[in-house]
Scaffold this motif. Sequence first.
Motif, PDB file in Angstrom:
ATOM      1  N   VAL A 198      11.121   0.811   8.417  1.00  0.00           N
ATOM      2  CA  VAL A 198      10.223  -0.343   8.361  1.00  0.00           C
ATOM      3  C   VAL A 198       9.336  -0.255   7.128  1.00  0.00           C
ATOM      4  O   VAL A 198       9.149  -1.240   6.399  1.00  0.00           O
ATOM      5  CB  VAL A 198       9.372  -0.423   9.645  1.00  0.00           C
ATOM      6  CG1 VAL A 198       8.381  -1.574   9.569  1.00  0.00           C
ATOM      7  CG2 VAL A 198      10.276  -0.569  10.859  1.00  0.00           C
ATOM      8  N   LEU A 199       8.795   0.920   6.859  1.00  0.00           N
ATOM      9  CA  LEU A 199       7.916   1.087   5.704  1.00  0.00           C
ATOM     10  C   LEU A 199       8.677   0.877   4.395  1.00  0.00           C
ATOM     11  O   LEU A 199       8.142   0.300   3.440  1.00  0.00           O
ATOM     12  CB  LEU A 199       7.277   2.472   5.727  1.00  0.00           C
ATOM     13  CG  LEU A 199       6.425   2.808   6.964  1.00  0.00           C
ATOM     14  CD1 LEU A 199       5.827   4.196   6.816  1.00  0.00           C
ATOM     15  CD2 LEU A 199       5.344   1.781   7.170  1.00  0.00           C
ATOM     16  N   ASP A 200       9.934   1.325   4.338  1.00  0.00           N
ATOM     17  CA  ASP A 200      10.729   1.131   3.126  1.00  0.00           C
ATOM     18  C   ASP A 200      10.980  -0.341   2.854  1.00  0.00           C
ATOM     19  O   ASP A 200      11.021  -0.775   1.692  1.00  0.00           O
ATOM     20  CB  ASP A 200      12.066   1.870   3.247  1.00  0.00           C
ATOM     21  CG  ASP A 200      11.896   3.385   3.216  1.00  0.00           C
ATOM     22  OD1 ASP A 200      10.836   3.849   2.740  1.00  0.00           O
ATOM     23  OD2 ASP A 200      12.803   4.086   3.690  1.00  0.00           O
ATOM     24  N   LEU A 201      11.174  -1.129   3.911  1.00  0.00           N
ATOM     25  CA  LEU A 201      11.405  -2.560   3.720  1.00  0.00           C
ATOM     26  C   LEU A 201      10.192  -3.258   3.124  1.00  0.00           C
ATOM     27  O   LEU A 201      10.319  -4.258   2.413  1.00  0.00           O
ATOM     28  CB  LEU A 201      11.778  -3.218   5.049  1.00  0.00           C
ATOM     29  CG  LEU A 201      13.209  -3.001   5.543  1.00  0.00           C
ATOM     30  CD1 LEU A 201      13.375  -3.528   6.964  1.00  0.00           C
ATOM     31  CD2 LEU A 201      14.205  -3.691   4.610  1.00  0.00           C
ATOM     32  N   LEU A 202       9.012  -2.748   3.393  1.00  0.00           N
ATOM     33  CA  LEU A 202       7.805  -3.365   2.842  1.00  0.00           C
ATOM     34  C   LEU A 202       7.702  -3.148   1.341  1.00  0.00           C
ATOM     35  O   LEU A 202       6.997  -3.896   0.654  1.00  0.00           O
ATOM     36  CB  LEU A 202       6.565  -2.802   3.541  1.00  0.00           C
ATOM     37  CG  LEU A 202       6.437  -3.177   5.019  1.00  0.00           C
ATOM     38  CD1 LEU A 202       5.297  -2.403   5.665  1.00  0.00           C
ATOM     39  CD2 LEU A 202       6.217  -4.675   5.182  1.00  0.00           C
ATOM     40  N   GLY A 203       8.373  -2.136   0.834  1.00  0.00           N
ATOM     41  CA  GLY A 203       8.444  -1.935  -0.596  1.00  0.00           C
ATOM     42  C   GLY A 203       7.182  -1.360  -1.195  1.00  0.00           C
ATOM     43  O   GLY A 203       6.242  -0.955  -0.507  1.00  0.00           O
ATOM     44  N   SER A 204       7.160  -1.372  -2.510  1.00  0.00           N
ATOM     45  CA  SER A 204       6.059  -0.751  -3.241  1.00  0.00           C
ATOM     46  C   SER A 204       4.790  -1.591  -3.237  1.00  0.00           C
ATOM     47  O   SER A 204       3.728  -1.115  -3.647  1.00  0.00           O
ATOM     48  CB  SER A 204       6.488  -0.499  -4.697  1.00  0.00           C
ATOM     49  OG  SER A 204       6.862  -1.728  -5.329  1.00  0.00           O
ATOM     50  N   ALA A 205       4.881  -2.854  -2.783  1.00  0.00           N
ATOM     51  CA  ALA A 205       3.700  -3.720  -2.820  1.00  0.00           C
ATOM     52  C   ALA A 205       2.672  -3.334  -1.764  1.00  0.00           C
ATOM     53  O   ALA A 205       1.500  -3.718  -1.875  1.00  0.00           O
ATOM     54  CB  ALA A 205       4.113  -5.183  -2.610  1.00  0.00           C
ATOM     55  N   VAL A 206       3.096  -2.588  -0.739  1.00  0.00           N
ATOM     56  CA  VAL A 206       2.191  -2.249   0.358  1.00  0.00           C
ATOM     57  C   VAL A 206       1.991  -0.741   0.391  1.00  0.00           C
ATOM     58  O   VAL A 206       2.965   0.012   0.541  1.00  0.00           O
ATOM     59  CB  VAL A 206       2.752  -2.727   1.716  1.00  0.00           C
ATOM     60  CG1 VAL A 206       1.794  -2.380   2.835  1.00  0.00           C
ATOM     61  CG2 VAL A 206       3.025  -4.223   1.676  1.00  0.00           C
ATOM     62  N   PRO A 207       0.765  -0.259   0.261  1.00  0.00           N
ATOM     63  CA  PRO A 207       0.514   1.179   0.389  1.00  0.00           C
ATOM     64  C   PRO A 207       0.960   1.702   1.746  1.00  0.00           C
ATOM     65  O   PRO A 207       0.814   1.010   2.761  1.00  0.00           O
ATOM     66  CB  PRO A 207      -1.004   1.292   0.214  1.00  0.00           C
ATOM     67  CG  PRO A 207      -1.408   0.047  -0.510  1.00  0.00           C
ATOM     68  CD  PRO A 207      -0.464  -1.009  -0.063  1.00  0.00           C
ATOM     69  N   ARG A 208       1.502   2.898   1.775  1.00  0.00           N
ATOM     70  CA  ARG A 208       2.025   3.460   3.031  1.00  0.00           C
ATOM     71  C   ARG A 208       0.937   3.568   4.096  1.00  0.00           C
ATOM     72  O   ARG A 208       1.188   3.316   5.275  1.00  0.00           O
ATOM     73  CB  ARG A 208       2.652   4.827   2.765  1.00  0.00           C
ATOM     74  CG  ARG A 208       3.989   4.758   2.019  1.00  0.00           C
ATOM     75  CD  ARG A 208       5.023   4.056   2.881  1.00  0.00           C
ATOM     76  NE  ARG A 208       6.266   3.803   2.193  1.00  0.00           N
ATOM     77  CZ  ARG A 208       7.427   4.395   2.503  1.00  0.00           C
ATOM     78  NH1 ARG A 208       7.483   5.287   3.468  1.00  0.00           N
ATOM     79  NH2 ARG A 208       8.519   4.073   1.851  1.00  0.00           N
ATOM     80  N   ASP A 209      -0.256   3.978   3.721  1.00  0.00           N
ATOM     81  CA  ASP A 209      -1.324   4.113   4.709  1.00  0.00           C
ATOM     82  C   ASP A 209      -1.651   2.773   5.354  1.00  0.00           C
ATOM     83  O   ASP A 209      -1.858   2.685   6.573  1.00  0.00           O
ATOM     84  CB  ASP A 209      -2.578   4.702   4.046  1.00  0.00           C
ATOM     85  CG  ASP A 209      -2.394   6.162   3.661  1.00  0.00           C
ATOM     86  OD1 ASP A 209      -1.441   6.784   4.173  1.00  0.00           O
ATOM     87  OD2 ASP A 209      -3.204   6.664   2.856  1.00  0.00           O
TER      88      ASP A 209
END
Length: 777
Positions: free
Chosen positions: A84-95
């Motif tokens: 799920v986090l990978d789909l959000l891509g680099s635009a969204v910080p992981r935290d």
Amino acid sequence: MAARPGTLLDHLRAQDDATLGALLRARPDLALPAPADTGVVATRAGVRTSVGRALEDLDALHLAVVDALLVAGADQDPVAPETVLDLLGSAVPRDAARAALDRLRALALVWDVGGTGTLDEGEETGVRAVPALRDAGRRHPAGLGRPAPESSVLRTGDPAAVMAALPADQRAVVDALDRDGPVGRSRARDGDDNPVARLLAAGVLRRIDDETVELTREAGLGLRGDRPLGEIVAADPMPAPREHDPDTVDATAAGEALETIRRAEGVIAAWSAAPPAVLRSGGLGVRDLRRLAKDLEVDETAAGLLVETLAAASLVAVSEDADAVWCPTTTADRWLAAPPETQWVALARAWLEMPRQPSAIGGRDAGDKLVGPLSDEVRRPWAPQVRRRVLERLAEFGEGAGPPTLDDLVASLAWRAPRRGGRVRDTLVRDVVREATALGVVALDALTSSGRELLRVPRRPDDDPDAAAAAALRPALPEPVDHVLLQADLTAVAPGRLAPELAAAMDRVADVESAGGATVYRISEGSIRRALDLGWTAADVHELFATRSATPVPQGLTYLVDDVARRHGRLRGGSAASFLRSEDEALLAEVVSRPEAEALELRRIAPTVVVSTHPLAEVLEALRAAGLSPVAEDAEGGVLDLRPKGRRAAPRRPDRATNGSPRLSDDQVAALVAQLRAGDRAATASRGPAVSGSVPGSTRQTASATVAVLADAARTGRTVWIGYVDAQGTASQRVVRPLRVGGGLLEGTDAAVEDDAGPGPSVSFALHRITSVSVLN
């Protein structure tokens, strides 16, 4: 087959009381009506309407996480959180992404599979979403279509490389679908020589029907590179706030508050004397609104807001007689006598909570008819929620601070709740700020101190936000002045808000010529006579001007007062229906000989007395129009005030919206959680064979058996499970330790909440409502 571990029910039962309580606060629709156990909560949490309601309050980041979950298929099978986090891509910080996922867990929209028990063999672990999330979410999550066919080149190769190798004409087609939505219209057929047909043959597009095609999910992901879900705004776009001195904000708003109060008093006075008619379709006529706007020297938009607010505050209402009119209520008299801060709170509270949209006045309804003020077409049950959302966003700024521009506020609220509104929402945000500014709740685009108190939710019975709002406004109001400035042209200028007693005196002896920051009063023969009609003497008027004017009293004004007083009261009237009397017989002879005497049916019954069959007010008005100065008197010879008091209507209950989500108190949440725990223990308790109770259709022998089981449990100290239907027809399950059975009641303690400290609370149940009973093993 028993419920497998890893279901939403298992997840909820594993949560502590604080987490369950937070869920019920965040989604109060799960708690109403009160659920019997956690199973009911889990069922409601997966209903489409409830899921959709929860999504409405999520911001753009959380909705992007929802899209990622749906793209990954979490509504069908568990998905690894990292996917799920990978789909959000680099635009969204992981935290930020993890925090958003935690928020969805807290809302019971997703849960962790495998964290609350032993999974079945072969079952995957990860994050699972409620199936209704796909139905309640966007039709095309993240703007992506359905998966490509198995035969597509996108399944056998690298989607990014495939998309990069497309010819320009085909790339233009897929770029347009990715930008505007994955579905497009095309009549291309297999074998045609055009870009769409070639994309269909390659499996980049899928055909929906003869005229519709869809860009596949893999194609969309291949186009987007390191941002699979497209551009995502991960944080509120509000720039740094614009700062103001809080005292300046409050003082500016206080000026608008006083102006609103003055105009409201003007409406009450005007509609007391000449109440406008109620339209047959309801509401106020457009002509009446225009006339009122002209009298108040405001535009029709401001006049519409004012009359809607007055009606919401129950200060004006429809009369109950045959010829219905809009007139002040009896509540208006108490409001007029209240201090300005209390007057303002009544108006501001009514505006905040009224389920109406004044900005709709002057627009067109669905039938292309003009929307008038106070009509049913202005009613909008959701309006209070919109006002609170806007003001609560302003309240997040510090004292005296606000958004740099209204566009920034609109963008911020759009990011915080993308599913609420659209362009209509953006217009409403501007309307709310404009109305709040006109009423003095907001100034310089910043929320005032009194506005913050008005928004506050009381936490204790003695906590009164209205009183706190009035107290916050009071210091910001300009100090009332105790003097006027008399001018040679027979005007008096009030250089600010007059003290109440001086304002009342000036209303007697003068007429308002212009209002605003400095009110101008016009003193005339008619206004002086009005004061004398109310029982004042010439000496009283002279004293008022001499003691309350900061400038010398003009000689012309002194002469005017003396001249009017000399002629005033020489002729006195009473009722016969009415009478006139005067010590000056020649004056009475002149009156009787005038042309008006015949119309008034004046008859001389003594040298100093004339009577009439007409009402006294009518007689005096006609004589004054003829140039005389009569005055009314009572039985003791004192001066009577015959001015019309104005029409009044009975106050109406304020119209309030009821569609908003209820707020659960801490005590209510605690009681609900305790009930859930009791219901869970009853639902999962190991018990023996059940004995049916005395439900409709059951036999007397079965009811007797139920009583016997309960009585035996009370005698032996055993715990029982009972099925129960309350007076509202709601079925529940309880675990009870019986203490006494008799008189139609089962009395005992709630065994579901027993602990080492002692027995649970006392409970009682009507025997005829017990549907079944089992002794726990």
